[in-house]
Design an enzyme around this catalytic site. Structure first.
Site, mmCIF file in Angstrom:
data_model
loop_
_atom_site.group_PDB
_atom_site.id
_atom_site.type_symbol
_atom_site.label_atom_id
_atom_site.label_comp_id
_atom_site.label_asym_id
_atom_site.label_seq_id
_atom_site.Cartn_x
_atom_site.Cartn_y
_atom_site.Cartn_z
ATOM 1 N N HIS A 17 0.835 -1.213 0.000
ATOM 2 C CA HIS A 17 0.000 0.000 0.000
ATOM 3 C C HIS A 17 0.869 1.261 0.000
ATOM 4 O O HIS A 17 0.586 2.220 -0.716
ATOM 5 C CB HIS A 17 -0.895 0.044 1.254
ATOM 6 C CG HIS A 17 -1.923 -1.043 1.347
ATOM 7 N ND1 HIS A 17 -2.026 -1.871 2.437
ATOM 8 C CD2 HIS A 17 -2.907 -1.416 0.500
ATOM 9 C CE1 HIS A 17 -3.033 -2.720 2.261
ATOM 10 N NE2 HIS A 17 -3.584 -2.472 1.091
ATOM 11 N N LYS A 41 -16.295 -6.692 6.150
ATOM 12 C CA LYS A 41 -15.322 -7.789 6.240
ATOM 13 C C LYS A 41 -14.889 -8.144 7.663
ATOM 14 O O LYS A 41 -13.999 -8.949 7.826
ATOM 15 C CB LYS A 41 -14.063 -7.410 5.445
ATOM 16 C CG LYS A 41 -14.241 -7.462 3.944
ATOM 17 C CD LYS A 41 -12.885 -7.295 3.282
ATOM 18 C CE LYS A 41 -12.966 -7.006 1.812
ATOM 19 N NZ LYS A 41 -11.711 -6.444 1.324
ATOM 20 N N ARG A 90 -2.238 -5.926 -8.550
ATOM 21 C CA ARG A 90 -1.046 -6.759 -8.385
ATOM 22 C C ARG A 90 -0.943 -7.827 -9.455
ATOM 23 O O ARG A 90 0.140 -8.222 -9.845
ATOM 24 C CB ARG A 90 -1.079 -7.458 -7.007
ATOM 25 C CG ARG A 90 -0.917 -6.523 -5.852
ATOM 26 C CD ARG A 90 -1.383 -7.172 -4.588
ATOM 27 N NE ARG A 90 -2.788 -7.512 -4.675
ATOM 28 C CZ ARG A 90 -3.539 -7.920 -3.673
ATOM 29 N NH1 ARG A 90 -3.007 -8.082 -2.494
ATOM 30 N NH2 ARG A 90 -4.810 -8.193 -3.841
ATOM 31 N N SER A 128 -3.030 -7.764 2.748
ATOM 32 C CA SER A 128 -3.321 -7.688 4.184
ATOM 33 C C SER A 128 -3.696 -9.072 4.707
ATOM 34 O O SER A 128 -3.328 -9.437 5.825
ATOM 35 C CB SER A 128 -4.465 -6.710 4.447
ATOM 36 O OG SER A 128 -4.118 -5.424 4.016
HETATM 37 O O1 PNS Z 1 -8.984 -2.769 0.509
HETATM 38 P P1 PNS Z 1 -10.308 -3.220 -0.045
HETATM 39 O O2 PNS Z 1 -11.086 -3.943 1.034
HETATM 40 O O3 PNS Z 1 -10.149 -4.039 -1.300
HETATM 41 O O4 PNS Z 1 -11.121 -1.897 -0.438
HETATM 42 C C1 PNS Z 1 -12.434 -1.963 -0.890
HETATM 43 C C2 PNS Z 1 -13.071 -0.548 -0.925
HETATM 44 C C3 PNS Z 1 -12.965 0.123 0.420
HETATM 45 C C4 PNS Z 1 -12.400 0.293 -1.971
HETATM 46 C C5 PNS Z 1 -14.569 -0.739 -1.334
HETATM 47 O O5 PNS Z 1 -15.131 -1.753 -0.541
HETATM 48 C C6 PNS Z 1 -15.391 0.528 -1.146
HETATM 49 O O6 PNS Z 1 -15.184 1.499 -1.835
HETATM 50 N N1 PNS Z 1 -16.334 0.497 -0.167
HETATM 51 C C7 PNS Z 1 -17.208 1.616 0.133
HETATM 52 C C8 PNS Z 1 -18.640 1.342 -0.334
HETATM 53 C C9 PNS Z 1 -18.724 1.522 -1.832
HETATM 54 O O7 PNS Z 1 -18.707 2.623 -2.329
HETATM 55 N N2 PNS Z 1 -18.773 0.383 -2.572
HETATM 56 C C10 PNS Z 1 -18.692 0.411 -4.026
HETATM 57 C C11 PNS Z 1 -20.012 0.486 -4.698
HETATM 58 S S1 PNS Z 1 -21.101 -0.833 -4.255
#
Ligand code: PNS
Length: 160
Positions: A17, A41, A90, A128
């Site tokens: 990150h 999660k 990645r 992670s």
């Molecule tokens: O590190 P991650 O868990 O892959 O990140 C995922 C993240 C935080 C980018 C995604 O879950 C997110 O943007 N969540 C907020 C809610 C949202 O806007 N979801 C997308 C449209 S359903």
């Protein structure tokens, strides 16, 4: 002023990150790391722990800010006047989910563009989840996460 939003769970932040954050500074004037608070999660670390861990990890990087957010990413993007969302890619296996996320965000907010950046090759295996698994099984996470995150992981598993 180009503001990029780099969202994620950061449970916990890894050197992968940090690598993406540094790269994003080449294409944005300001990077706001958005730490998702209300993740479905069930994160290992609380939102405030994760924000603190990210803050320490980017200490010294001018032009980087860290905040937690809840709700839709596009709402956070609007609120912060962000002009792009940064996501790390990645491997091809990341692509399907990222493609769906990027297009959903653009469906919700026409102007929301996602920029994908690739981390250094040495971090392409890193996530992670991998870090949490190693720590849970009492392995060494040295070189994968900043030292303060390694200590926090140790602390969690000592208490568990
Ligand atoms: O590190 P991650 O868990 O892959 O990140 C995922 C993240 C935080 C980018 C995604 O879950 C997110 O943007 N969540 C907020 C809610 C949202 O806007 N979801 C997308 C449209 S359903």
């Amino acid at each position: 002023m180009r503001t990029a939003i780099y969202p994620g769970s950061f449970d916990p932040i890894t050197y992968g990150h940090v690598d993406i954050i540094k790269r994003s500074l080449a294409i944005a004037d300001r990077v706001i790391v958005g730490v998702l608070g209300n993740s479905a999660k069930r994160p290992l670390f609380t939102a405030s722990e994760r924000v603190e861990q990210v803050r320490l990890a980017v200490r010294g990087l001018r032009r980087v800010e860290v905040e937690s957010f809840d709700g839709l990413l596009v709402d956070f993007l609007r609120r912060k006047h962000g002009s792009m969302v940064i996501r790390g890619l990645r491997a091809v296996s990341d692509f399907e989910y990222e493609f769906q996320l990027a297009l959903t965000n653009r469906r919700l907010e026409r102007t929301a563009e996602t920029v994908f950046l690739m981390p250094a090759e040495r971090y392409t295996f890193l996530s992670s989840s991998v870090v949490k698994e190693i720590a849970r099984l009492r392995g060494s996470v040295r070189g994968l996460v900043p030292p303060h995150v390694a200590s926090a992981l140790k602390g969690k598993h000592r208490l568990a």
